[in-house]
Scaffold this motif. Structure first.
Motif, PDB file in Angstrom:
ATOM      1  N   GLN A  13       0.935  -1.269   0.625  1.00  0.00           N
ATOM      2  CA  GLN A  13       0.210   0.087   0.231  1.00  0.00           C
ATOM      3  C   GLN A  13       0.957   0.971  -0.219  1.00  0.00           C
ATOM      4  OE1 GLN A  13      -2.864  -0.028   3.246  1.00  0.00           O
ATOM      5  NE2 GLN A  13      -4.442   0.480   1.876  1.00  0.00           N
ATOM      6  N   THR A  14       0.103   2.392  -1.180  1.00  0.00           N
ATOM      7  CA  THR A  14       1.547   3.447  -0.653  1.00  0.00           C
ATOM      8  C   THR A  14       0.435   4.587  -0.810  1.00  0.00           C
ATOM      9  OG1 THR A  14       1.597   3.319  -3.319  1.00  0.00           O
ATOM     10  CG2 THR A  14       3.000   1.885  -2.161  1.00  0.00           C
ATOM     11  N   PRO A  27       5.606   4.429   0.607  1.00  0.00           N
ATOM     12  CA  PRO A  27       4.758   3.206   1.713  1.00  0.00           C
ATOM     13  C   PRO A  27       3.871   3.545   2.570  1.00  0.00           C
ATOM     14  CG  PRO A  27       6.992   2.641   1.011  1.00  0.00           C
ATOM     15  CD  PRO A  27       6.705   3.598   1.079  1.00  0.00           C
ATOM     16  N   ALA A  29       3.157   3.048   4.935  1.00  0.00           N
ATOM     17  CA  ALA A  29       4.024   2.882   6.686  1.00  0.00           C
ATOM     18  C   ALA A  29       4.546   4.540   6.682  1.00  0.00           C
ATOM     19  CB  ALA A  29       4.389   1.743   7.290  1.00  0.00           C
ATOM     20  N   VAL A  30       5.192   4.936   6.295  1.00  0.00           N
ATOM     21  CA  VAL A  30       5.717   5.897   6.037  1.00  0.00           C
ATOM     22  C   VAL A  30       5.854   6.836   6.476  1.00  0.00           C
ATOM     23  CG1 VAL A  30       7.762   5.158   5.442  1.00  0.00           C
ATOM     24  CG2 VAL A  30       6.896   7.000   4.140  1.00  0.00           C
ATOM     25  N   ARG A  32       3.209   9.309   8.162  1.00  0.00           N
ATOM     26  CA  ARG A  32       2.319  10.359   8.865  1.00  0.00           C
ATOM     27  C   ARG A  32       0.518  10.939   8.885  1.00  0.00           C
ATOM     28  NH1 ARG A  32       5.027  13.108  13.872  1.00  0.00           N
ATOM     29  NH2 ARG A  32       6.146  10.937  15.484  1.00  0.00           N
ATOM     30  N   THR A 110      -3.446   0.211  -3.442  1.00  0.00           N
ATOM     31  CA  THR A 110      -2.643  -1.211  -3.596  1.00  0.00           C
ATOM     32  C   THR A 110      -1.966  -1.959  -4.963  1.00  0.00           C
ATOM     33  OG1 THR A 110      -4.239  -1.670  -1.267  1.00  0.00           O
ATOM     34  CG2 THR A 110      -2.586  -3.422  -2.147  1.00  0.00           C
TER      35      THR A 110
END
Length: 171
Positions: A13-14, A27, A29-30, A32, A110
């Motif tokens: 997921q990006t 990504p 996840a990085v 915020r 995704t």
């Protein structure tokens, strides 16, 4: 150069965003948060790529002009200009929060493993530092960025760019 993801790999997921005519992804996840562009407090004698500092929920966050990092000319912000507040891990294994100024944010995507490819050898150096994979999308490609590669060489400036008593390094 990064090899394509194995077929059994979990989907990626990006956040997909644009700089000029090119599309890039980080990504999820990085990332915020995504903010509207805001004027920054200018840091004296800062490098061209460091726009300045902005306040993000009480944290002094350095704003980085990602266009300049890619060797593109600076352009004035538009209504589509966004700040991707990202958290990277430094070479010293410390979290570093920065704001990447991008021309526009497109979507959250995704990617299946078969859509992730190794970066082809184009004879240029920039891709090996920033882009770790090419993501195939209907109508074109998206460069998957390596945040650590983007920050390579910036880390010392970013960790020293805040006012006394403030910190860009999360604790």
């Amino acid at each position: 150069m990064s090899a394509p993801a194995p077929a059994s790999a979990a989907p990626l997921q990006t956040i997909v965003f644009g700089i000029g005519e090119e599309l890039f992804a980080l990504p999820i996840a990085v990332v915020r948060e995504i903010l509207d562009h805001t004027n920054a407090f200018r840091v004296p004698n800062a490098p061209d790529w460091l726009i300045g500092l902005c306040d993000v929920r009480g944290l002094s966050v350095p704003l980085v002009d990602f266009r300049t990092c890619l060797g593109l000319p600076t352009v004035p912000p538009t209504v589509a200009t966004r700040v991707l507040v990202v958290e990277a891990v430094t070479a010293a294994d410390r979290p570093l929060v920065i704001g990447l100024v991008v021309d526009r944010v497109l979507d959250v995507s995704t990617w299946a493993a078969e859509a992730i490819e190794a970066v082809p050898d184009t004879g240029t150096a920039w891709h090996s530092r920033y882009v770790v994979s090419v993501l195939r999308r209907e109508g074109g490609f998206v460069g998957l960025l390596d945040l650590r590669g983007v920050l390579d060489g910036m880390e010392a400036v970013l960790t020293q760019s805040t006012a006394p008593g403030a910190s860009v390094v999360a604790t």
